[in-house]
Design a protein around this motif. Structure first.
Motif, PDB file in Angstrom:
ATOM      1  N   LYS A   1      32.060 -22.675 -33.212  1.00  0.00           N
ATOM      2  CA  LYS A   1      32.226 -23.857 -34.113  1.00  0.00           C
ATOM      3  C   LYS A   1      32.257 -23.379 -35.472  1.00  0.00           C
ATOM      4  CE  LYS A   1      32.278 -26.976 -31.159  1.00  0.00           C
ATOM      5  NZ  LYS A   1      33.088 -28.114 -31.054  1.00  0.00           N
TER       6      LYS A   1
ATOM      7  N   LYS B   1      33.786 -24.095 -39.834  1.00  0.00           N
ATOM      8  CA  LYS B   1      34.293 -25.036 -40.477  1.00  0.00           C
ATOM      9  C   LYS B   1      35.783 -25.166 -40.531  1.00  0.00           C
ATOM     10  CE  LYS B   1      31.846 -25.987 -44.530  1.00  0.00           C
ATOM     11  NZ  LYS B   1      31.227 -25.196 -45.647  1.00  0.00           N
ATOM     12  N   ASP B   2      36.518 -23.930 -40.497  1.00  0.00           N
ATOM     13  CA  ASP B   2      37.925 -23.764 -40.234  1.00  0.00           C
ATOM     14  C   ASP B   2      38.544 -24.593 -39.104  1.00  0.00           C
ATOM     15  OD1 ASP B   2      37.472 -22.138 -42.264  1.00  0.00           O
ATOM     16  OD2 ASP B   2      37.980 -20.300 -41.323  1.00  0.00           O
ATOM     17  N   LEU B   3      37.648 -24.940 -37.982  1.00  0.00           N
ATOM     18  CA  LEU B   3      38.254 -25.322 -36.863  1.00  0.00           C
ATOM     19  C   LEU B   3      37.774 -26.709 -36.922  1.00  0.00           C
ATOM     20  CD1 LEU B   3      36.957 -22.730 -34.397  1.00  0.00           C
ATOM     21  CD2 LEU B   3      39.190 -22.896 -35.332  1.00  0.00           C
ATOM     22  N   GLY B   4      36.893 -27.324 -37.890  1.00  0.00           N
ATOM     23  CA  GLY B   4      36.899 -28.804 -37.890  1.00  0.00           C
ATOM     24  C   GLY B   4      35.463 -29.151 -38.025  1.00  0.00           C
TER      25      GLY B   4
ATOM     26  N   ARG C   1      44.015 -26.666 -44.367  1.00  0.00           N
ATOM     27  CA  ARG C   1      42.949 -26.546 -43.464  1.00  0.00           C
ATOM     28  C   ARG C   1      42.744 -27.633 -42.688  1.00  0.00           C
ATOM     29  NH1 ARG C   1      37.402 -24.034 -45.775  1.00  0.00           N
ATOM     30  NH2 ARG C   1      36.620 -25.927 -45.493  1.00  0.00           N
TER      31      ARG C   1
ATOM     32  N   ALA D   1      43.630 -27.927 -38.724  1.00  0.00           N
ATOM     33  CA  ALA D   1      42.220 -27.646 -38.051  1.00  0.00           C
ATOM     34  C   ALA D   1      42.598 -28.201 -36.595  1.00  0.00           C
ATOM     35  CB  ALA D   1      41.249 -28.437 -38.733  1.00  0.00           C
ATOM     36  N   PRO D   2      42.091 -27.173 -35.584  1.00  0.00           N
ATOM     37  CA  PRO D   2      42.433 -27.632 -34.193  1.00  0.00           C
ATOM     38  C   PRO D   2      41.500 -28.612 -33.762  1.00  0.00           C
ATOM     39  CG  PRO D   2      41.392 -25.383 -34.521  1.00  0.00           C
ATOM     40  CD  PRO D   2      41.808 -26.183 -35.943  1.00  0.00           C
ATOM     41  N   GLU D   3      40.261 -28.938 -33.923  1.00  0.00           N
ATOM     42  CA  GLU D   3      39.641 -29.893 -33.550  1.00  0.00           C
ATOM     43  C   GLU D   3      39.562 -31.225 -34.217  1.00  0.00           C
ATOM     44  OE1 GLU D   3      35.530 -28.023 -33.512  1.00  0.00           O
ATOM     45  OE2 GLU D   3      36.260 -26.956 -31.576  1.00  0.00           O
ATOM     46  N   ALA D   4      39.823 -31.330 -35.511  1.00  0.00           N
ATOM     47  CA  ALA D   4      39.714 -32.337 -36.306  1.00  0.00           C
ATOM     48  C   ALA D   4      41.030 -33.061 -37.103  1.00  0.00           C
ATOM     49  CB  ALA D   4      38.705 -31.959 -37.625  1.00  0.00           C
ATOM     50  N   GLY D   5      41.906 -32.072 -37.003  1.00  0.00           N
ATOM     51  CA  GLY D   5      43.253 -32.775 -37.996  1.00  0.00           C
ATOM     52  C   GLY D   5      44.233 -33.127 -36.925  1.00  0.00           C
TER      53      GLY D   5
ATOM     54  N   PRO E   1      43.722 -21.256 -34.706  1.00  0.00           N
ATOM     55  CA  PRO E   1      43.705 -20.191 -35.660  1.00  0.00           C
ATOM     56  C   PRO E   1      42.411 -19.532 -35.874  1.00  0.00           C
ATOM     57  CG  PRO E   1      43.906 -22.551 -36.403  1.00  0.00           C
ATOM     58  CD  PRO E   1      44.055 -22.417 -35.071  1.00  0.00           C
TER      59      PRO E   1
ATOM     60  N   MET F   1      41.707 -20.610 -46.630  1.00  0.00           N
ATOM     61  CA  MET F   1      42.346 -21.040 -45.156  1.00  0.00           C
ATOM     62  C   MET F   1      41.589 -20.247 -44.012  1.00  0.00           C
ATOM     63  SD  MET F   1      46.001 -22.706 -45.556  1.00  0.00           S
ATOM     64  CE  MET F   1      46.175 -23.284 -43.736  1.00  0.00           C
TER      65      MET F   1
END
Lengths: 450, 294
Positions: free
Chosen positions: A253, A255-258, B126, B130-134, B149, B236
């Motif tokens: 986990k 920040k970059d991943l969400g 970003r 984002a792979p989980e949120a965007g 990424p 990023m």
């Protein structure tokens, strides 16, 4: 506002001196303090500065946030080269070796002695004092914001698998994560593998298990220290983490991943994280409604004699080249910060822990640790004082350690992306890290760490 | 008869040139000279002294596999992002130039991306990527593990290329549109009356006539992709994962300012400067031959 106020003060003073032929009121001596905290924490530091200014009339500290630790050090170096350095600066834990060789500081213990302040250095928790002290035990800087990592665990999730206690060994953790996975939890444990996590994954793990990170007692005994994490228990730890990641027991986990680790834990997505006690307040404030959670000391492998964990955070350095009046002010400021009452203010408003025994006792006497949301933070002190620091668990004193941490992130990412094996990755970490250390040593020929 | 204005004495000429020379000296030659000096020494960060080491800094950098990885990453980034930004900018400008419905609106809107600061743009991308949120989270729902990424270097490189190209599409669009509008309408109309279609007119008339602009943008885009990528990388990817996006300019920053290795960073910036100069010379030498100036 202050300009207007000062204008009025000057006018008033002028009127007074004209009328009564008296000397103008003495302006307080001003000195600068640069720090690296931002957001909420920066506001707390500003309040701290205001409290200091209100507590006496001789000195006025001007506190300026530089955004983050890296920028604070960079800006201070640039200012120092231009002869415009602040009197007091906050430097993060791993910048200690760089500061010690800089020749740009005034030893804090000498400063206090010269200005007539008696500081009981034995009052500092040894794990904290030794991290910042020289090999002979002199305190060149004052510990300021201090923390140590803890394991945050979700009690509700663990109750589902019939557990009421946090796991104490990594073997138990593995079993519990497996059980959590089987109970339907998507993310039993969250980690991140960037440069920042070198702290809890590599440095703290090594200290708890009394394993060296580098030769020469982690660099305390000389600039010719070199990394050796590719042949300690750390190899097994990374191997296990990778295995658990592959089995879906651990998720990455960031920040970059969400969502970062702390958010993932607070929202109930992930059930276990290893992070600083400094995040205790954040988790409390942002947690999912009604979630039950607690903190525990970081686990160790079964059969390990647990040692103290390392302190993280930053210390306050007084820089050279300032006037005596400013040094008087700086000494008064450090003395103010050393006060147990300031420790209470600081710990109440941030997640940081008190750095002295008297501060800790004062907080306990005030009932600080008995009530939510501060309950549980005493575990951090227990972890820091789990043992008398050994030669290896005093801390890490390596040059350009920021770059070594970056290298840690790089190699962990390569390992977790299956580009290299665990051993290959750690061998490269040691090789590249040693090149950084070589370079640092060459930059300071003939110099030794104090 | 000499009709141009000439100066009889050297002094007046030099006096006129002095302000400009002073500026260039202060902001370019002096710092560049300082960088060269630093690259030949080992500097103590706090200014405590330095040691002359000759070309050692260059030797150790060029012997470092990570540095070569960084050069490769920079070239890949420069090549793909320049190609993408110029191609999309060209297509959009060609379409806007055809005065289709709404072309006035597009003409304004398509310039905006260039006005957005790199860090702000990087924050936006970003989130989008984002792979989980965007936005990509939706794609990942359909194909789990498709976009990551955080661990996959190729995905991370793709992210920064997309963000950078998006910004420079706006820049390229302005120049391409101006170039298209400078082409006399009569040429296009004559070709149309002779029966050539849109694509034919583009390749035979418009494209050859805008080659000077294409060449100019090629040089600028490549140079900027080496220099202006910093903000996007910093926000990023921070050069990760596993150095996959550690472009030369970012490595200079992290070695120099985070690692306090001023000498190594100075040597790297000299190498980057030489690389950009060589690339630019190459372009002028070999590509400019195919440009038709009117």
């Amino acid at each position: 506002m202050t300009i207007i106020k000062r204008g009025f003060a000057a006018l008033a003073a002028g009127a007074l001196s004209a009328a009564l032929v008296m000397p103008a009121v003495a302006e307080p001596v001003k000195f600068d303090f640069w720090f690296g905290l931002s957001g909420d924490l920066a506001r707390v530091v500003d309040t701290l500065c205001k409290n200091f200014n209100a507590s006496q009339t001789d000195y006025e500290v001007v506190c300026t946030s530089q955004g983050n630790y890296d920028a604070t050090l960079q800006n201070t170096i640039a200012a120092f080269r231009a002869g415009k350095q602040p009197a007091v600066v906050q430097v993060y834990d791993v910048g200690t070796a760089t500061m010690m060789l800089s020749g740009a500081y005034k030893p804090a213990d000498k400063l206090m002695e010269e200005n007539g302040y008696k500081i009981d250095y034995a009052d500092y928790f040894p794990g904290i004092a030794r991290y910042y002290a020289t090999s002979k035990g002199e305190m060149l800087s004052f510990p300021f914001n201090s923390s140590t990592p803890l394991m945050y665990w979700n009690k509700d999730a663990f109750a589902k698998i019939g557990k009421t206690e946090a796991p104490k060994t990594w073997e138990d953790v593995a079993a519990d994560l497996k059980a959590l996975k089987d109970a339907g939890y998507e993310c039993p444990m969250a980690i991140n593998i960037s440069a920042n996590e070198s702290w809890q994954l590599m440095e703290q793990f090594s200290a708890l298990h009394n394993q060296p990170i580098a030769t020469k007692n982690n660099g305390y005994d000389g600039l010719d220290a070199r990394l050796e994490v590719n042949k300690t228990k750390f190899v097994q730890y990374v191997t296990d983490l990778k295995k658990w990641y592959d089995a879906g027991l651990i998720k990455i986990k960031s920040k970059d991943l969400g969502q970062d680790m702390v958010q993932a834990f607070a929202s109930g997505t992930c059930q276990v994280v290893l992070t600083s006690v400094g995040d205790h307040g954040t988790v409390g404030k942002t947690q999912k409604e009604g979630m039950n959670w607690d903190v525990a000391e970081l686990p160790v492998y079964a059969g390990t004699e647990r040692k103290n964990s390392l302190v993280g955070g930053a210390s306050l350095w007084v820089l050279s080249g300032k006037s005596d009046a400013e040094y008087k002010g700086a000494a008064a400021f450090l003395n103010f910060i050393h006060d147990p009452k300031t420790a209470l203010f600081w710990s109440t408003n941030t997640g940081y822990i008190p750095v002295t025994k008297s501060g800790f006792d004062y907080l306990k006497a005030q009932g600080f640790y008995d009530r939510a949301p501060f309950k549980g933070r005493e575990v951090a002190i227990a972890s820091l004082t789990a043992s008398e620091p050994t030669e290896i668990t005093r801390g890490v004193r390596l040059g350009n350690f920021t770059q070594i941490r970056a290298e840690f992130g790089t190699q962990m990412q390569a390992i977790f992306a299956n580009k290299v094996s665990v051993q290959e990755g750690l061998d490269t970490l040691v090789k590249n890290g040693n090149a950084i250390l070589d370079r640092f040593q060459q930059t300071y020929p003939g110099k030794t760490l104090p | 008869m000499e009709k141009r204005v000439t100066f009889s004495s050297w002094t007046i000429g030099i006096l006129f040139a002095v302000p400009q020379l002073l500026l260039i000296f202060t902001f370019f030659y002096w710092p560049a000279g300082q960088a060269v000096y630093w690259s030949l020494t080992l500097q103590q960060p706090w200014g405590g002294g330095n040691i002359w080491v000759g070309l050692d800094n260059f030797r150790s950098i060029l012997a470092n596999a990570d540095y070569w990885n960084s050069i490769t990453a920079s070239l890949v980034f420069a090549g793909i992002s320049t190609g993408l930004a110029m191609f999309v900018g060209l297509v959009l400008a060609a379409l806007t130039d055809r005065q289709l419905t709404g072309s006035r609106f597009y003409r304004v809107v398509l310039i905006w991306p260039y006005g957005i600061a790199a860090p702000a743009l990087a924050m936006a991308f970003r989130f989008i990527l984002a792979p989980e949120a965007g936005f990509m989270a939706v794609v990942n729902q359909v194909w789990p593990g498709f976009w990551d990424p955080g661990l996959d270097g190729t995905d991370a490189m793709a992210s920064i290329i997309i963000a950078f190209s998006w910004k420079y599409v706006g820049y390229n669009f302005i120049f391409f549109l101006a170039a298209f509008q400078a082409i006399p309408r009569s040429l296009i109309e004559a070709a149309a009356m002779d029966g050539s279609g849109v694509v034919r007119r583009f390749w035979d008339i418009q494209f050859p006539l805008i080659t000077p602009t294409i060449f100019f943008l090629l040089v600028i885009n490549i140079t900027e992709s080496f220099q202006d990528s910093f903000g996007i990388v910093d926000i990023m990817t921070s050069g990760g994962p596993a150095n996959a996006t550690n472009l030369m300019v970012y490595k200079i920053y992290s070695d120099g300012f985070k690692g306090l290795d001023y000498s190594g960073a100075a040597a790297q910036s000299i190498i980057l400067m030489v690389l950009i100069v060589v690339l630019t010379i190459f372009q002028f030498r070999f590509i400019e031959r195919r440009v038709h100036y009117r």
